[in-house]
Design a protein around this motif. Sequence first.
Motif, PDB file in Angstrom:
ATOM      1  N   ARG A   1       0.846  -1.195   0.000  1.00  0.00           N
ATOM      2  CA  ARG A   1       0.000   0.000   0.000  1.00  0.00           C
ATOM      3  C   ARG A   1       0.886   1.252   0.000  1.00  0.00           C
ATOM      4  O   ARG A   1       1.100   1.895   1.033  1.00  0.00           O
ATOM      5  CB  ARG A   1      -0.926  -0.014   1.207  1.00  0.00           C
ATOM      6  CG  ARG A   1      -1.895  -1.204   1.230  1.00  0.00           C
ATOM      7  CD  ARG A   1      -2.820  -1.116   2.434  1.00  0.00           C
ATOM      8  NE  ARG A   1      -3.639   0.067   2.361  1.00  0.00           N
ATOM      9  CZ  ARG A   1      -4.855   0.119   1.817  1.00  0.00           C
ATOM     10  NH1 ARG A   1      -5.389  -0.975   1.294  1.00  0.00           N
ATOM     11  NH2 ARG A   1      -5.531   1.242   1.790  1.00  0.00           N
TER      12      ARG A   1
ATOM     13  N   ASP B   1      -0.450   4.693   1.488  1.00  0.00           N
ATOM     14  CA  ASP B   1      -0.421   4.877   2.940  1.00  0.00           C
ATOM     15  C   ASP B   1       0.954   5.364   3.405  1.00  0.00           C
ATOM     16  O   ASP B   1       1.072   6.240   4.262  1.00  0.00           O
ATOM     17  CB  ASP B   1      -0.765   3.573   3.660  1.00  0.00           C
ATOM     18  CG  ASP B   1      -2.201   3.138   3.441  1.00  0.00           C
ATOM     19  OD1 ASP B   1      -3.030   3.988   3.061  1.00  0.00           O
ATOM     20  OD2 ASP B   1      -2.483   1.947   3.652  1.00  0.00           O
TER      21      ASP B   1
ATOM     22  N   ARG C   1     -11.969  -3.675   3.923  1.00  0.00           N
ATOM     23  CA  ARG C   1     -11.920  -2.412   3.174  1.00  0.00           C
ATOM     24  C   ARG C   1     -10.493  -1.980   2.873  1.00  0.00           C
ATOM     25  O   ARG C   1     -10.244  -1.353   1.844  1.00  0.00           O
ATOM     26  CB  ARG C   1     -12.633  -1.303   3.961  1.00  0.00           C
ATOM     27  CG  ARG C   1     -14.154  -1.411   3.953  1.00  0.00           C
ATOM     28  CD  ARG C   1     -14.814  -0.122   4.400  1.00  0.00           C
ATOM     29  NE  ARG C   1     -14.550   0.200   5.796  1.00  0.00           N
ATOM     30  CZ  ARG C   1     -15.309  -0.218   6.815  1.00  0.00           C
ATOM     31  NH1 ARG C   1     -16.365  -1.004   6.573  1.00  0.00           N
ATOM     32  NH2 ARG C   1     -15.020   0.123   8.055  1.00  0.00           N
ATOM     33  N   ARG C   2      -9.538  -2.310   3.779  1.00  0.00           N
ATOM     34  CA  ARG C   2      -8.157  -1.863   3.591  1.00  0.00           C
ATOM     35  C   ARG C   2      -7.197  -3.009   3.915  1.00  0.00           C
ATOM     36  O   ARG C   2      -6.436  -2.937   4.871  1.00  0.00           O
ATOM     37  CB  ARG C   2      -7.862  -0.659   4.478  1.00  0.00           C
ATOM     38  CG  ARG C   2      -8.745   0.529   4.190  1.00  0.00           C
ATOM     39  CD  ARG C   2      -8.324   1.745   5.002  1.00  0.00           C
ATOM     40  NE  ARG C   2      -7.000   2.214   4.590  1.00  0.00           N
ATOM     41  CZ  ARG C   2      -6.439   3.308   5.077  1.00  0.00           C
ATOM     42  NH1 ARG C   2      -7.059   4.024   5.995  1.00  0.00           N
ATOM     43  NH2 ARG C   2      -5.250   3.691   4.664  1.00  0.00           N
TER      44      ARG C   2
ATOM     45  N   LEU D   1      -2.879  -3.131   5.413  1.00  0.00           N
ATOM     46  CA  LEU D   1      -2.443  -1.859   5.984  1.00  0.00           C
ATOM     47  C   LEU D   1      -1.080  -2.026   6.655  1.00  0.00           C
ATOM     48  O   LEU D   1      -0.843  -3.004   7.363  1.00  0.00           O
ATOM     49  CB  LEU D   1      -3.468  -1.382   7.012  1.00  0.00           C
ATOM     50  CG  LEU D   1      -3.247  -0.008   7.652  1.00  0.00           C
ATOM     51  CD1 LEU D   1      -3.437   1.093   6.617  1.00  0.00           C
ATOM     52  CD2 LEU D   1      -4.218   0.193   8.812  1.00  0.00           C
TER      53      LEU D   1
ATOM     54  N   TYR E   1      -5.440  -0.215  12.646  1.00  0.00           N
ATOM     55  CA  TYR E   1      -6.763  -0.184  12.021  1.00  0.00           C
ATOM     56  C   TYR E   1      -7.725   0.729  12.775  1.00  0.00           C
ATOM     57  O   TYR E   1      -8.609   1.350  12.167  1.00  0.00           O
ATOM     58  CB  TYR E   1      -7.317  -1.596  11.883  1.00  0.00           C
ATOM     59  CG  TYR E   1      -6.866  -2.255  10.599  1.00  0.00           C
ATOM     60  CD1 TYR E   1      -7.463  -1.920   9.384  1.00  0.00           C
ATOM     61  CD2 TYR E   1      -5.832  -3.178  10.585  1.00  0.00           C
ATOM     62  CE1 TYR E   1      -7.046  -2.500   8.199  1.00  0.00           C
ATOM     63  CE2 TYR E   1      -5.397  -3.761   9.403  1.00  0.00           C
ATOM     64  CZ  TYR E   1      -6.012  -3.410   8.211  1.00  0.00           C
ATOM     65  OH  TYR E   1      -5.582  -3.965   7.030  1.00  0.00           O
TER      66      TYR E   1
ATOM     67  N   ALA F   1      -6.781   4.114  11.540  1.00  0.00           N
ATOM     68  CA  ALA F   1      -7.227   4.268  10.154  1.00  0.00           C
ATOM     69  C   ALA F   1      -8.742   4.475  10.069  1.00  0.00           C
ATOM     70  O   ALA F   1      -9.219   5.174   9.177  1.00  0.00           O
ATOM     71  CB  ALA F   1      -6.804   3.048   9.331  1.00  0.00           C
TER      72      ALA F   1
ATOM     73  N   THR G   1      -5.567   7.162   7.530  1.00  0.00           N
ATOM     74  CA  THR G   1      -4.199   6.635   7.466  1.00  0.00           C
ATOM     75  C   THR G   1      -3.820   6.194   8.870  1.00  0.00           C
ATOM     76  O   THR G   1      -4.376   6.669   9.855  1.00  0.00           O
ATOM     77  CB  THR G   1      -3.177   7.694   6.997  1.00  0.00           C
ATOM     78  OG1 THR G   1      -3.229   8.799   7.890  1.00  0.00           O
ATOM     79  CG2 THR G   1      -3.465   8.156   5.585  1.00  0.00           C
TER      80      THR G   1
END
Length: 296
Positions: free
Chosen positions: A15, A18, A112-113, A116, A286, A289, A294
Amino acid sequence: MTTRALTVALPAHYRSADVLAFHARDGAGLAEQVSGERIRKAVLMRGVPVLLDVTLAPQAAHCQIEADGALDAAAMACVHEALRSILALRIDPAPFDACVRADPVFGPLVARRPGLRIVQSASVFEALTWAVIGQQINLPFAIGLRRSFIAQAGRPHSSGLWCYPEAADAARLDLDTLTSRKFSRAKAETLLRVARMAADGALHLAQDDDPARAAPRLLAIKGIGPWTVNYTLLRGYGHADCSLEGDVAVREALRRLLGETEKPDHARTQAWLAQYSPHRTMAAAYLWASLAGTAG
């Protein structure tokens, strides 16, 4: 000037956005600058000003190292470690992703992410002093204080960027220099205390230290509490199991995710995070985030 090139392989589904966003948090760009897929960060490596000029590609980070002096083998080892840190390669997110796939709180966040990552500081000293600077104040004010600290104690690189200070540089500051620039007296005293201890050898700060041994040493220092210790373990050592129950943003994110009106207290947050050990650092990432877009 000494110039070298390195290529660092990046994992699948890295990522990069990020990582770029984290390094772009200080818009003034005194020590770091981000442009497109490129990160430029000035650091001191065993007293030598070094520019890490990193361009992120889909599968690799292409790194140009520009040193204002000679880099011996030990300094180059520090460069490699700094690159791993600033590229967020110390903590593998995959074990946490797999652990919480069916979790009612983190499952949707990870979906969703996925993947990370958490950026680390270029050195443990940078992580520790950043944690002290950021204690109990909001992020924009902390970033401003950090910039002031770099300007006072850091050293310029020939590129025009300023290197984050090493312990010996910060140890030479005096209390009035810091307090005259919006540092509280307690924060300034703690910064100088840890800098002088590290410079004198009374405090050992190396990324290959065992976090379990480092934690009690840090906690024994006046002005250093559990939040500062855990944040230093996270940013300095890349420790995967830091418990951030003392972090206001973590508690606010938890309040929102649980649909409650009041933030959970430290004890309840600590107990709640404990169920995600040994992946509590990723849990904090998380939670951050979920508030800010971020990692914190």
